[in-house]
Design an enzyme around this catalytic site. Sequence first.
Site, PDB file in Angstrom:
ATOM      1  N   LYS A 143     -24.419 -44.152  -2.804  1.00 15.40           N
ATOM      2  CA  LYS A 143     -23.671 -42.897  -2.691  1.00 15.40           C
ATOM      3  C   LYS A 143     -22.288 -43.219  -2.163  1.00 15.40           C
ATOM      4  CE  LYS A 143     -24.483 -38.487  -3.307  1.00 15.40           C
ATOM      5  NZ  LYS A 143     -25.495 -37.790  -4.120  1.00 15.40           N
ATOM      6  N   ASP A 171     -20.813 -35.241  -7.269  1.00 15.35           N
ATOM      7  CA  ASP A 171     -21.592 -34.552  -6.229  1.00 15.35           C
ATOM      8  C   ASP A 171     -20.653 -33.433  -5.756  1.00 15.35           C
ATOM      9  OD1 ASP A 171     -24.224 -35.011  -4.477  1.00 15.35           O
ATOM     10  OD2 ASP A 171     -22.661 -34.431  -3.070  1.00 15.35           O
TER      11      ASP A 171
HETATM   12  P1  NDP Z   1     -20.117 -28.185  -5.891  1.00 15.56           P
HETATM   13  O1  NDP Z   1     -18.965 -28.758  -5.185  1.00 15.56           O
HETATM   14  O2  NDP Z   1     -20.043 -27.940  -7.350  1.00 15.56           O
HETATM   15  O3  NDP Z   1     -20.526 -26.802  -5.206  1.00 15.56           O
HETATM   16  C1  NDP Z   1     -20.893 -26.710  -3.871  1.00 15.56           C
HETATM   17  C2  NDP Z   1     -21.175 -25.257  -3.570  1.00 15.56           C
HETATM   18  O4  NDP Z   1     -21.780 -25.122  -2.299  1.00 15.56           O
HETATM   19  C3  NDP Z   1     -19.899 -24.416  -3.536  1.00 15.56           C
HETATM   20  O5  NDP Z   1     -20.186 -23.131  -3.946  1.00 15.56           O
HETATM   21  C4  NDP Z   1     -19.542 -24.475  -2.054  1.00 15.56           C
HETATM   22  O6  NDP Z   1     -18.730 -23.427  -1.601  1.00 15.56           O
HETATM   23  C5  NDP Z   1     -20.928 -24.325  -1.467  1.00 15.56           C
HETATM   24  N1  NDP Z   1     -20.925 -24.814  -0.115  1.00 15.56           N
HETATM   25  C6  NDP Z   1     -20.585 -26.016   0.337  1.00 15.56           C
HETATM   26  N2  NDP Z   1     -20.688 -26.062   1.647  1.00 15.56           N
HETATM   27  C7  NDP Z   1     -21.126 -24.843   2.025  1.00 15.56           C
HETATM   28  C8  NDP Z   1     -21.449 -24.249   3.255  1.00 15.56           C
HETATM   29  N3  NDP Z   1     -21.329 -24.950   4.381  1.00 15.56           N
HETATM   30  N4  NDP Z   1     -21.900 -22.977   3.267  1.00 15.56           N
HETATM   31  C9  NDP Z   1     -22.011 -22.266   2.129  1.00 15.56           C
HETATM   32  N5  NDP Z   1     -21.697 -22.777   0.922  1.00 15.56           N
HETATM   33  C10 NDP Z   1     -21.284 -24.045   0.888  1.00 15.56           C
HETATM   34  O7  NDP Z   1     -21.342 -29.147  -5.539  1.00 15.56           O
HETATM   35  P2  NDP Z   1     -22.718 -29.331  -6.316  1.00 15.56           P
HETATM   36  O8  NDP Z   1     -23.201 -28.053  -6.865  1.00 15.56           O
HETATM   37  O9  NDP Z   1     -22.579 -30.503  -7.205  1.00 15.56           O
HETATM   38  O10 NDP Z   1     -23.671 -29.807  -5.109  1.00 15.56           O
HETATM   39  C11 NDP Z   1     -24.369 -28.884  -4.297  1.00 15.56           C
HETATM   40  C12 NDP Z   1     -25.516 -29.620  -3.611  1.00 15.56           C
HETATM   41  O11 NDP Z   1     -26.383 -30.185  -4.597  1.00 15.56           O
HETATM   42  C13 NDP Z   1     -25.108 -30.784  -2.706  1.00 15.56           C
HETATM   43  O12 NDP Z   1     -26.050 -30.881  -1.655  1.00 15.56           O
HETATM   44  C14 NDP Z   1     -25.284 -31.999  -3.621  1.00 15.56           C
HETATM   45  O13 NDP Z   1     -25.496 -33.178  -2.899  1.00 15.56           O
HETATM   46  C15 NDP Z   1     -26.540 -31.577  -4.376  1.00 15.56           C
HETATM   47  N6  NDP Z   1     -26.782 -32.241  -5.650  1.00 15.56           N
HETATM   48  C16 NDP Z   1     -25.812 -32.300  -6.631  1.00 15.56           C
HETATM   49  C17 NDP Z   1     -26.094 -32.907  -7.831  1.00 15.56           C
HETATM   50  C18 NDP Z   1     -25.110 -32.938  -8.942  1.00 15.56           C
HETATM   51  O14 NDP Z   1     -25.449 -33.483  -9.997  1.00 15.56           O
HETATM   52  N7  NDP Z   1     -23.916 -32.380  -8.801  1.00 15.56           N
HETATM   53  C19 NDP Z   1     -27.392 -33.558  -8.069  1.00 15.56           C
HETATM   54  C20 NDP Z   1     -28.357 -33.370  -7.025  1.00 15.56           C
HETATM   55  C21 NDP Z   1     -28.035 -32.752  -5.858  1.00 15.56           C
HETATM   56  P3  NDP Z   1     -17.155 -23.685  -1.346  1.00 15.56           P
HETATM   57  O15 NDP Z   1     -16.585 -23.823  -2.727  1.00 15.56           O
HETATM   58  O16 NDP Z   1     -16.715 -22.488  -0.599  1.00 15.56           O
HETATM   59  O17 NDP Z   1     -17.047 -24.956  -0.544  1.00 15.56           O
HETATM   60  O1  2IT Z   2     -27.513 -36.140  -5.476  1.00 18.07           O
HETATM   61  C1  2IT Z   2     -27.556 -36.518  -6.654  1.00 18.07           C
HETATM   62  O2  2IT Z   2     -28.623 -36.844  -7.193  1.00 18.07           O
HETATM   63  C2  2IT Z   2     -26.311 -36.547  -7.424  1.00 18.07           C
HETATM   64  N1  2IT Z   2     -25.270 -36.159  -6.902  1.00 18.07           N
HETATM   65  C3  2IT Z   2     -26.298 -37.059  -8.838  1.00 18.07           C
HETATM   66  C4  2IT Z   2     -26.192 -38.552  -8.867  1.00 18.07           C
HETATM   67  C5  2IT Z   2     -25.984 -39.156 -10.232  1.00 18.07           C
HETATM   68  O3  2IT Z   2     -25.780 -40.388 -10.236  1.00 18.07           O
HETATM   69  O4  2IT Z   2     -26.040 -38.482 -11.254  1.00 18.07           O
END
Ligand code: NDP
Ligand code: 2IT
Length: 447
Positions: free
Chosen positions: A128, A168
């Site tokens: 990561k 992420d």
């Molecule tokens: P994004 O940056 O696309 O979106 C994050 C979202 O969460 C935004 O709406 C953001 O709001 C909100 N957010 C962040 N911090 C807070 C907080 N403290 N309170 C309320 N809302 C919050 O990220 P992702 O959707 O990619 O990731 C979201 C989660 O999923 C993370 O934990 C990530 O590690 C996990 N994840 C992501 C994957 C991926 O493929 N992208 C895969 C697996 C897991 P704001 O815009 O206001 O900050």
């Molecule tokens: O938390 C996760 O699994 C991710 N942000 C996706 C990682 C990836 O390599 O697609």
Amino acid sequence: MPARDKIETIYGSVVRRNPGESEFHQAVREVLDSIVPALDRHAEYAEAKIIERICEPERQIIFRVPWEDDHGEVHINRGFRVEFNSALGPYKGGLRFHPSVYLGIVKFLGFEQLFKNALTGMPIGGGKGGSDFDPRGRSDREVMRFCQSFMTELYRHIGEHTDVPAGDTGVGAREIGYLFGQYKRITNRYESGVLTGKGLSYGGAQVRREATGYGVVFFAEEMLRTTGDSLDGKRVVVSGSGNVALYAIEKVHQLGGTVVACSDSSGYVHDDKGIDVELLKEIKEVRRERISAYTDVRPHAAFVADRSVWEVPCQVAVPCATQNEISAADAVTLAAGGTTLVVEGANMPTTPQAVRVFAEAGVRFAPGKAANAGGVAASALEMQQNASRDSWTFAHSEDRLREIMRDIHDRCHATAEEYGMPGDYITGANIDGFRRVAEAMLAHGLI
Ligand code: NDP
Ligand code: 2IT
């Protein structure tokens, strides 16, 4: 020494050797607690010091990222890549750009990633990275300059057979595009498999964008299926409104459920008619605005500032925002409001105290390392397509994702039963993921 005592000794050493990294400690604690029964059955893991080795990343890289904003002012951020474990394949895991990023966050995410990737059954190790850079409010050109500077150091550590980053929080298709462009420029190689989450115009794969959110919902559907139930007609709350949340909402609606609320860090939107996901995409993906803009177009909906979205009653809760976003108090509210299923889309969104509240209240629970594995699984499919210079259709890619999520679900379920804890998906996921990594590490000898 009994396995339980050994675990305490190892955990104490992790805390001492990684001071101040509370999120990393939390992630290690949860895994160690649930693998005790597997250690009781496999003395060879302890003899080879597998856990001690797993808790120590293979390599940790920290670097300076200097860049210039649109007014010519110089900024310095810190970049990270933690290459946690390569027993099962090249290091694989996303990059997070968020002001809260420090080594403890990157290590917790890398540690979780390792077991998640193992659960997919695909040939990917765990890693990561990221930066404390805050993309919010930055112009496209500022984000581009930052990504170029970040890659100017990162490029020497990554490669399609070495370490393959993806997105992420704060890193989506725009950032991956800039990062790929700079990698290609520095190395003079069109190495598609060095990054995943690429745009469809230059080597990206169908369904990678949707995969985490869709996968979370497929996992929820599999859990419900074990009791003859489904998402059809269910009232659902999804936190966040980023990549994972948007596509979780879309899939819940396709499967007949209704998402009545979602959020960002400024508050939440409550729309009893069901969140309009196309409008939300427009606000978040295209205009990059705050979620409050939703009510300008849908005046019947309410925007509630600075409060927890978990106060909205629902049958199914899907946290997709960030770590530790569900407190014990939120868990009590959810359980009292009729929630019977919690499926983690984010990484470690539920505090350990909230996990205990859910267990005591009989709320079924799916940990992120199982339920959100669809994103990285689709990344592995992207690597597969890049290696064979192939590209699959949306329908075929979605079918593969559905099969992978069903398989992860079934293995977590079966492993929990094997260890006498039916329905405990945390134990099932941790033991199954851990065993896969441990077996490969034993085979490789002491490295
Ligand atoms: P994004 O940056 O696309 O979106 C994050 C979202 O969460 C935004 O709406 C953001 O709001 C909100 N957010 C962040 N911090 C807070 C907080 N403290 N309170 C309320 N809302 C919050 O990220 P992702 O959707 O990619 O990731 C979201 C989660 O999923 C993370 O934990 C990530 O590690 C996990 N994840 C992501 C994957 C991926 O493929 N992208 C895969 C697996 C897991 P704001 O815009 O206001 O900050
Ligand atoms: O938390 C996760 O699994 C991710 N942000 C996706 C990682 C990836 O390599 O697609």
